[in-house]
Enzyme design. Structure first.
Site, PDB file in Angstrom:
ATOM      1  N   LYS A   1       0.853  -1.197   0.000  1.00  0.00           N
ATOM      2  CA  LYS A   1       0.000   0.000   0.000  1.00  0.00           C
ATOM      3  C   LYS A   1       0.884   1.240   0.000  1.00  0.00           C
ATOM      4  CE  LYS A   1      -1.668   2.920   2.688  1.00  0.00           C
ATOM      5  NZ  LYS A   1      -1.600   4.094   1.790  1.00  0.00           N
TER       6      LYS A   1
ATOM      7  N   GLU B   1      10.311   1.190  10.016  1.00  0.00           N
ATOM      8  CA  GLU B   1      11.257   2.243   9.619  1.00  0.00           C
ATOM      9  C   GLU B   1      10.545   3.558   9.861  1.00  0.00           C
ATOM     10  OE1 GLU B   1      14.287   1.691   8.670  1.00  0.00           O
ATOM     11  OE2 GLU B   1      14.281  -0.423   8.131  1.00  0.00           O
TER      12      GLU B   1
ATOM     13  N   CYS C   1      13.610  10.946   6.354  1.00  0.00           N
ATOM     14  CA  CYS C   1      13.793  10.503   7.745  1.00  0.00           C
ATOM     15  C   CYS C   1      15.257  10.656   8.139  1.00  0.00           C
ATOM     16  CB  CYS C   1      13.363   9.057   7.884  1.00  0.00           C
ATOM     17  SG  CYS C   1      14.143   7.994   6.670  1.00  0.00           S
TER      18      CYS C   1
ATOM     19  N   GLU D   1      10.614  16.336  14.074  1.00  0.00           N
ATOM     20  CA  GLU D   1      11.089  16.212  12.695  1.00  0.00           C
ATOM     21  C   GLU D   1      10.640  17.451  11.921  1.00  0.00           C
ATOM     22  OE1 GLU D   1       9.409  12.496  11.178  1.00  0.00           O
ATOM     23  OE2 GLU D   1      11.354  12.121  10.279  1.00  0.00           O
TER      24      GLU D   1
HETATM   25  P1  NAP Z   1       2.525   8.367   7.658  1.00  0.00           P
HETATM   26  O1  NAP Z   1       1.467   9.391   7.771  1.00  0.00           O
HETATM   27  O2  NAP Z   1       2.824   7.509   8.824  1.00  0.00           O
HETATM   28  O3  NAP Z   1       2.104   7.470   6.407  1.00  0.00           O
HETATM   29  C1  NAP Z   1       2.886   6.395   5.959  1.00  0.00           C
HETATM   30  C2  NAP Z   1       1.981   5.360   5.336  1.00  0.00           C
HETATM   31  O4  NAP Z   1       1.094   4.855   6.312  1.00  0.00           O
HETATM   32  C3  NAP Z   1       1.126   5.895   4.198  1.00  0.00           C
HETATM   33  O5  NAP Z   1       1.017   4.897   3.210  1.00  0.00           O
HETATM   34  C4  NAP Z   1      -0.196   6.123   4.884  1.00  0.00           C
HETATM   35  O6  NAP Z   1      -1.306   6.094   4.035  1.00  0.00           O
HETATM   36  C5  NAP Z   1      -0.236   4.948   5.832  1.00  0.00           C
HETATM   37  N1  NAP Z   1      -1.144   5.134   6.950  1.00  0.00           N
HETATM   38  C6  NAP Z   1      -1.602   6.286   7.489  1.00  0.00           C
HETATM   39  N2  NAP Z   1      -2.426   6.010   8.520  1.00  0.00           N
HETATM   40  C7  NAP Z   1      -2.493   4.667   8.634  1.00  0.00           C
HETATM   41  C8  NAP Z   1      -3.177   3.777   9.504  1.00  0.00           C
HETATM   42  N3  NAP Z   1      -3.959   4.213  10.487  1.00  0.00           N
HETATM   43  N4  NAP Z   1      -3.021   2.452   9.335  1.00  0.00           N
HETATM   44  C9  NAP Z   1      -2.230   1.985   8.352  1.00  0.00           C
HETATM   45  N5  NAP Z   1      -1.554   2.777   7.489  1.00  0.00           N
HETATM   46  C10 NAP Z   1      -1.676   4.099   7.639  1.00  0.00           C
HETATM   47  O7  NAP Z   1       3.915   8.990   7.233  1.00  0.00           O
HETATM   48  P2  NAP Z   1       4.201   9.995   6.036  1.00  0.00           P
HETATM   49  O8  NAP Z   1       3.824  11.350   6.480  1.00  0.00           O
HETATM   50  O9  NAP Z   1       3.626   9.475   4.764  1.00  0.00           O
HETATM   51  O10 NAP Z   1       5.772   9.849   5.881  1.00  0.00           O
HETATM   52  C11 NAP Z   1       6.663  10.609   6.588  1.00  0.00           C
HETATM   53  C12 NAP Z   1       7.227   9.811   7.744  1.00  0.00           C
HETATM   54  O11 NAP Z   1       7.891   8.655   7.267  1.00  0.00           O
HETATM   55  C13 NAP Z   1       8.270  10.594   8.494  1.00  0.00           C
HETATM   56  O12 NAP Z   1       8.104  10.456   9.876  1.00  0.00           O
HETATM   57  C14 NAP Z   1       9.576   9.950   8.043  1.00  0.00           C
HETATM   58  O13 NAP Z   1      10.630  10.116   8.942  1.00  0.00           O
HETATM   59  C15 NAP Z   1       9.168   8.539   7.870  1.00  0.00           C
HETATM   60  N6  NAP Z   1      10.116   7.819   7.010  1.00  0.00           N
HETATM   61  C16 NAP Z   1      10.940   6.890   7.572  1.00  0.00           C
HETATM   62  C17 NAP Z   1      11.855   6.216   6.794  1.00  0.00           C
HETATM   63  C18 NAP Z   1      12.781   5.196   7.390  1.00  0.00           C
HETATM   64  O14 NAP Z   1      13.288   4.375   6.655  1.00  0.00           O
HETATM   65  N7  NAP Z   1      13.016   5.204   8.691  1.00  0.00           N
HETATM   66  C19 NAP Z   1      11.931   6.485   5.433  1.00  0.00           C
HETATM   67  C20 NAP Z   1      11.084   7.440   4.883  1.00  0.00           C
HETATM   68  C21 NAP Z   1      10.171   8.091   5.697  1.00  0.00           C
HETATM   69  P3  NAP Z   1      -1.915   7.458   3.440  1.00  0.00           P
HETATM   70  O15 NAP Z   1      -0.920   7.954   2.485  1.00  0.00           O
HETATM   71  O16 NAP Z   1      -3.170   7.044   2.810  1.00  0.00           O
HETATM   72  O17 NAP Z   1      -2.100   8.375   4.617  1.00  0.00           O
END
Ligand code: NAP
Length: 488
Positions: A185, A261, A295, A392
């Protein structure tokens, strides 16, 4: 072909239905979701909106394909990845443009992500044929101990919008190599790169049902039943710590294998003996790759007081000289942030720090009337309790603070709930080793502003999560160890 015609052609070539069991099909609810270009705010595509039933259908497809895929010879699995790697590289221009249009990063950075993402397929195509167990004589000599490695089974991958392709290939590569099937997804804001990848995987010969891709406007509602379903065996999530914690709780019901991650708050340490021009080069990479929406982005610059004025002035000069604009345009260094809330949050963090006494040396405001642009920003004299040192930032903002001793530097660096990556610049080998050992992070970059490498284990500690992607460790996350005792 004119620029806009080429953009339409690249977007138009992507299938936008759900990809389940090798079939492209609309969501059963009949709805679609709009995808925007963050540089203009205009809609560029509509994608299918999966229901709970569609999500479970994707899981069923992955479950049904699991036995035959696990039995497929490792070489065959590796060759599919290798072919997909070649095809991605052949189509790099189209894939990079597609990524820029849905996510905003400048084209050269999008090309960089396509190469980085593809490299996971090349790396894991080579790992597929190196999976092995061991054979030992029991200490009492009476039995033989054999271990074998087997695929964990159907996986669910949830990925974020900031690296639309690479966050997928980092999971799909080792899963394909190890014989696992999967439901992916991608983020709703950037689904096109993943759907384009699904087309490539099919052309590369991946059997139906091994890879299923769904998008939904109700991530929580659609993901939870999959996570709680006994047919699923592994969850790998890249995204925010907040959602990650929720998913870990859900995954307890089936005691899934879990990789998380999550977010980061990377410190970037510059010691008095650092090569300053190299440190500024590294800082630009660690801060500005992906407009700071990574991240791994340097979130806090901790600089020895004796070199802080020079480092900060050089950094401000470089940041102030960057060109902000639509990522498709030549000469643009910094694209838009992903959406209006992200732009507003970055502005809020900067305003709060400035209100608390930080000095603006570059940027400090939004750019333009259209799209979600924010100027590359450098802040000096940032007070220790400023919010942007603890949250962040996810934007092009570099806050600088100072230290005077190594112990103080380490204490400041470790004063975060996150522990993904840290960077340190020093010419003293002993200091580099001491600092690397003392940092509470999963990764450290010494005299380099980028650590990501498909051949290395990427991952964090503390609230940055657990599990590793890439390297030899990456495939272990997808394998179970079975022990067989043999009586003689
Ligand atoms: P996010 O809001 O947590 O969303 C990530 C994914 O989770 C999206 O596909 C999102 O879908 C889905 N999601 C949202 N709510 C959910 C729920 N209740 N149940 C299941 N899935 C759900 O994060 P983001 O804003 O897209 O990404 C930024 C974050 O990712 C930052 O904190 C960054 O540091 C982190 N990141 C970490 C790494 C690493 O390797 N450590 C790499 C890249 C990014 P939708 O798009 O439909 O909301």
């Amino acid at each position: 072909m004119s620029t806009t015609t080429r953009e339409s052609a690249v977007v138009g070539a992507v299938r936008t239905d759900l990809f389940i069991g090798g079939q492209w099909r609309p969501g059963t609810g009949g709805h679609t979701i709009a995808v925007d270009d963050p540089a203009t705010g205009e809609v560029i595509a509509h994608i299918a909106d999966a229901t709970v039933a569609d999500g479970l259908a994707a899981l069923e497809a992955a479950h049904a394909a699991a036995p035959s895929w696990a039995a497929t010879p490792p070489r065959e699995r590796g060759e599919i990845l290798r072919r997909a790697f070649e095809m991605i590289m052949d189509r790099i221009d189209d894939l990079a443009l597609l990524m820029t249009l849905e996510m905003g990063k400048p084209l050269d950075q999008a090309r960089g992500e396509v190469i980085y993402g593809a490299e996971f397929f090349r790396w894991f195509s080579e790992e597929a044929v190196r999976i092995s167990g061991r054979y030992a004589v029991a200490p009492n000599g009476a039995t033989r101990l054999m271990t074998m490695k087997q695929p964990v089974g159907p996986c669910l991958f949830i990925t974020p919008w900031n690296f639309p392709l690479a966050m997928g290939t980092r999971k799909i590569g080792p899963a394909v190599a190890s014989g696992c099937t999967m439901v992916v997804k991608p983020a709703t804001q950037t689904p096109l790169s993943m759907y384009a990848l699904a087309q490539i995987m099919t052309e590369a010969g991946l059997p139906d049902g091994v890879l299923n891709v769904i998008t939904t406007s109700h991530a929580g509602q659609v993901m939870e039943p999959i996570i709680r379903d006994p047919r699923l065996r592994k969850l790998s999530f890249t995204g925010s710590t907040e959602i990650g914690k929720r998913l870990v709780e859900q995954s307890a019901e089936q005691l899934l294998r879990v990789s998380m991650e999550l977010g980061g708050n990377a410190p970037f340490l510059v010691f008095a003996d650092a090569d300053l021009p190299a440190a500024v080069d590294g800082a630009m990479l660690a801060k500005m790759r992906n407009m700071g929406e990574a991240c791994t982005a340097a979130n806090r610059f901790l600089v020895h007081a004796s070199v802080a004025p020079e480092f900060t002035a050089r950094l401000a000069e470089r940041m102030g000289a960057l060109t902000v604009g639509r990522g498709t345009e030549a000469g643009v260094d910094v694209g838009p942030l992903v959406d209006a809330p992200s732009q507003a949050k970055v502005g809020e963090l900067v305003d709060q720090a400035v209100g608390a006494g930080a000095r603006v040396l570059a940027g400090g405001s939004t750019v333009g009337e259209k799209g979600y642009f924010y100027a590359p920003t450098v802040l000096a004299d940032v007070p220790a309790d400023a919010r942007l040192l603890h949250e962040e930032i996810f934007g092009p903002v570099a806050p600088v603070t100072t230290f005077t001793t190594d112990d103080e530097a380490l204490a400041l660096a470790n004063a975060s709930e996150y522990g993904l990556v840290a960077y340190a610049y020093t010419r003293d080998l002993n200091r580099a080793i001491r600092v690397s050992e003392g940092l509470d992070t999963g990764m450290v970059g010494i005299n380099q502003g980028i650590v990501s490498n498909p051949a290395a284990p990427f991952g964090g500690v503390k609230h940055s999560g657990f599990g590793r992607e890439g390297g030899a460790e990456g495939i272990e996350e997808f394998l179970e160890t079975k022990y067989v005792g043999i009586a003689l």
